[in-house]
Design a protein around this motif. Structure first.
Motif, short mmCIF file in Angstrom:
data_model
loop_
_atom_site.label_atom_id
_atom_site.label_comp_id
_atom_site.label_asym_id
_atom_site.label_seq_id
_atom_site.Cartn_x
_atom_site.Cartn_y
_atom_site.Cartn_z
N ASN A 7 13.19 6.07 -4.09
CA ASN A 7 13.60 5.61 -5.42
C ASN A 7 15.02 6.07 -5.74
OD1 ASN A 7 13.23 6.49 -8.74
ND2 ASN A 7 13.03 4.36 -8.12
N ILE A 8 15.32 7.31 -5.44
CA ILE A 8 16.66 7.84 -5.70
C ILE A 8 17.70 7.09 -4.88
CG2 ILE A 8 18.16 9.86 -5.46
CD1 ILE A 8 15.64 11.58 -6.03
N ILE A 9 17.41 6.84 -3.60
CA ILE A 9 18.36 6.14 -2.72
C ILE A 9 18.59 4.71 -3.21
CG2 ILE A 9 18.63 5.15 -0.41
CD1 ILE A 9 17.36 7.74 0.68
N GLU A 10 17.53 4.03 -3.64
CA GLU A 10 17.69 2.65 -4.13
C GLU A 10 18.60 2.59 -5.35
OE1 GLU A 10 13.76 1.24 -4.84
OE2 GLU A 10 13.34 0.85 -2.71
N VAL A 11 18.40 3.50 -6.29
CA VAL A 11 19.24 3.53 -7.49
C VAL A 11 20.65 3.96 -7.14
CG1 VAL A 11 19.59 4.66 -9.72
CG2 VAL A 11 17.30 3.92 -9.04
N ALA A 12 20.78 4.96 -6.27
CA ALA A 12 22.10 5.45 -5.87
C ALA A 12 22.89 4.39 -5.11
CB ALA A 12 21.95 6.71 -5.01
N THR A 13 22.22 3.56 -4.34
CA THR A 13 22.90 2.48 -3.61
C THR A 13 23.63 1.57 -4.58
OG1 THR A 13 21.29 2.51 -1.79
CG2 THR A 13 22.55 0.49 -2.09
N GLU A 55 24.02 9.46 -14.19
CA GLU A 55 23.54 8.08 -14.31
C GLU A 55 22.38 7.82 -13.36
OE1 GLU A 55 24.34 5.40 -16.27
OE2 GLU A 55 25.36 6.90 -17.49
N ILE A 56 22.51 8.30 -12.15
CA ILE A 56 21.44 8.10 -11.17
C ILE A 56 20.16 8.80 -11.64
CG2 ILE A 56 20.72 8.58 -8.79
CD1 ILE A 56 23.74 8.38 -8.05
N ALA A 57 20.31 10.00 -12.16
CA ALA A 57 19.14 10.74 -12.67
C ALA A 57 18.49 10.00 -13.83
CB ALA A 57 19.57 12.14 -13.10
N ALA A 58 19.31 9.48 -14.73
CA ALA A 58 18.77 8.77 -15.89
C ALA A 58 18.01 7.51 -15.47
CB ALA A 58 19.90 8.41 -16.85
N LYS A 59 18.54 6.81 -14.48
CA LYS A 59 17.92 5.54 -14.06
C LYS A 59 16.68 5.76 -13.21
CE LYS A 59 22.24 2.96 -14.41
NZ LYS A 59 23.36 2.31 -13.69
N THR A 60 16.59 6.91 -12.55
CA THR A 60 15.39 7.20 -11.76
C THR A 60 14.35 7.98 -12.55
OG1 THR A 60 16.35 9.28 -10.93
CG2 THR A 60 16.68 7.30 -9.59
N LYS A 61 14.80 8.57 -13.68
CA LYS A 61 13.95 9.46 -14.50
C LYS A 61 13.59 10.74 -13.76
CE LYS A 61 12.15 5.87 -17.52
NZ LYS A 61 13.01 4.80 -17.02
N PHE A 62 14.39 11.08 -12.74
CA PHE A 62 14.27 12.37 -12.10
C PHE A 62 15.42 13.25 -12.57
CE2 PHE A 62 12.20 9.76 -8.70
CZ PHE A 62 10.92 10.26 -8.89
#
Length: 218
Positions: free
Chosen positions: A24-30, A45-52
Motif C-alpha cells: 500500500n505504501i509503495i503504491e501511494v509513493a509511486t 503526504e504519503i503517510a496521510a494518503k496511506t493512513k499509516f
C-alpha cells in the motif's frame, strides 16, 4: 460501525500484514514520486494518503531515499515479470519480436508513472538505479531474453546478423518511451491529440513495423 471506526479497524488489519502494508505504501509513493519528483515528494503526504504513520514508513523503508529506491525496484520488477510471462520462447523469432515490441508499447502507454519515474531518475543521473542490485539483475535478465530471441532469428535466417542486444533493447525502448514522455508537447505543438485510441493504434503498428524492418533479414 462508523466510517471512522471502520478506517481504524482497516488500518489495524493492514499493520498485521506487513507485506500488504508495504504494498500500500509503495503504491501511494509511486504516484507521489511520479507526480512531484524525488525532491518534491513528501513523506507527510504519503503517510496521510496511506493512513499509516511516518514512523511506520521509516520503519519499513528507512528514509525517503529508501522508499524512492523501493518504488523504482517495484516498477522494474513488475514490467520484467510481465515480460517473462509472454512466453517468447514458444513463438517464432519474428512473432516473438512483434509480441515484445507490442507489449513494451502497451506497457508504457498504460503506465505513465513508470515513464515519469524513469525520467526523474535520469535527472538524478541514475544514481539510485546504480545502487540497486535488484534492478541491475532484472535488466540483465531482460537483455538475455532479447539476445536469445535475436540469436534464434539469426540461426533460422529470419534476422540479419551483426546487431547488438543492448542496442536493440535501446531502440525498442526509445520508440515506445517517447510516445508517452513527449506526447503532451507534440500534441500541443502540432495541434493534434496523439493520445486518442486511433492515434495510439497507428503509432503502435508503426513502431512494431519499424523494429521488424530493422531486424529482419533482407
Amino acid at each position: 460501525m462508523t466510517i471512522e471506526t471502520a478506517n481504524i479497524a482497516a488500518g489495524r488489519s493492514r499493520t498485521n500484514d506487513p507485506e500488504a502494508t508495504k504494498r500500500n505504501i509503495i503504491e501511494v509513493a509511486t504516484k507521489e514520486f511520479a507526480e512531484n519528483g524525488l525532491s518534491g515528494a513528501r513523506i507527510d503526504e504519503i503517510a496521510a494518503k496511506t493512513k499509516f504513520s511516518k514512523r511506520m514508513i521509516y520503519y519499513y523503508f528507512g528514509d525517503k531515499d529508501g522508499l524512492y529506491l523501493k518504488v523504482l525496484e517495484d516498477c522494474y520488477s513488475r514490467v520484467r515479470a510481465t515480460e517473462a510471462a509472454l512466453n517468447l520462447e514458444g513463438l517464432s523469432p519474428l512473432e516473438a519480436l512483434k509480441t515484445l515490441v507490442g507489449f513494451t508499447f502497451d506497457h508504457h502507454t498504460s503506465n505513465e508513472a513508470f515513464i515519469r519515474l524513469v525520467m526523474i531518475e535520469n535527472i538524478h543521473h541514475a544514481d539510485y538505479i546504480a545502487r540497486s542490485p535488484v534492478i541491475q539483475q532484472l535488466n540483465v535478465t531482460a537483455i538475455d531474453a532479447i539476445r536469445k530471441l535475436y540469436e534464434r532469428g539469426v540461426a533460422e535466417g529470419s534476422f540479419r546478423p551483426g546487431l547488438d542486444a543492448i542496442e536493440l533493447h535501446w531502440q525498442i525502448s526509445a520508440l515506445c518511451f517517447f510516445n508517452v514522455s513527449n506526447r503532451a508537447t507534440f500534441s500541443a505543438i502540432f495541434k493534434r491529440d496523439l493520445g486518442t485510441s486511433e492515434s495510439l493504434a497507428r503509432l503502435k503498428e508503426a513502431v512494431v513495423d519499424m523494429i521488424v524492418r530493422y531486424v529482419k533479414a533482407d
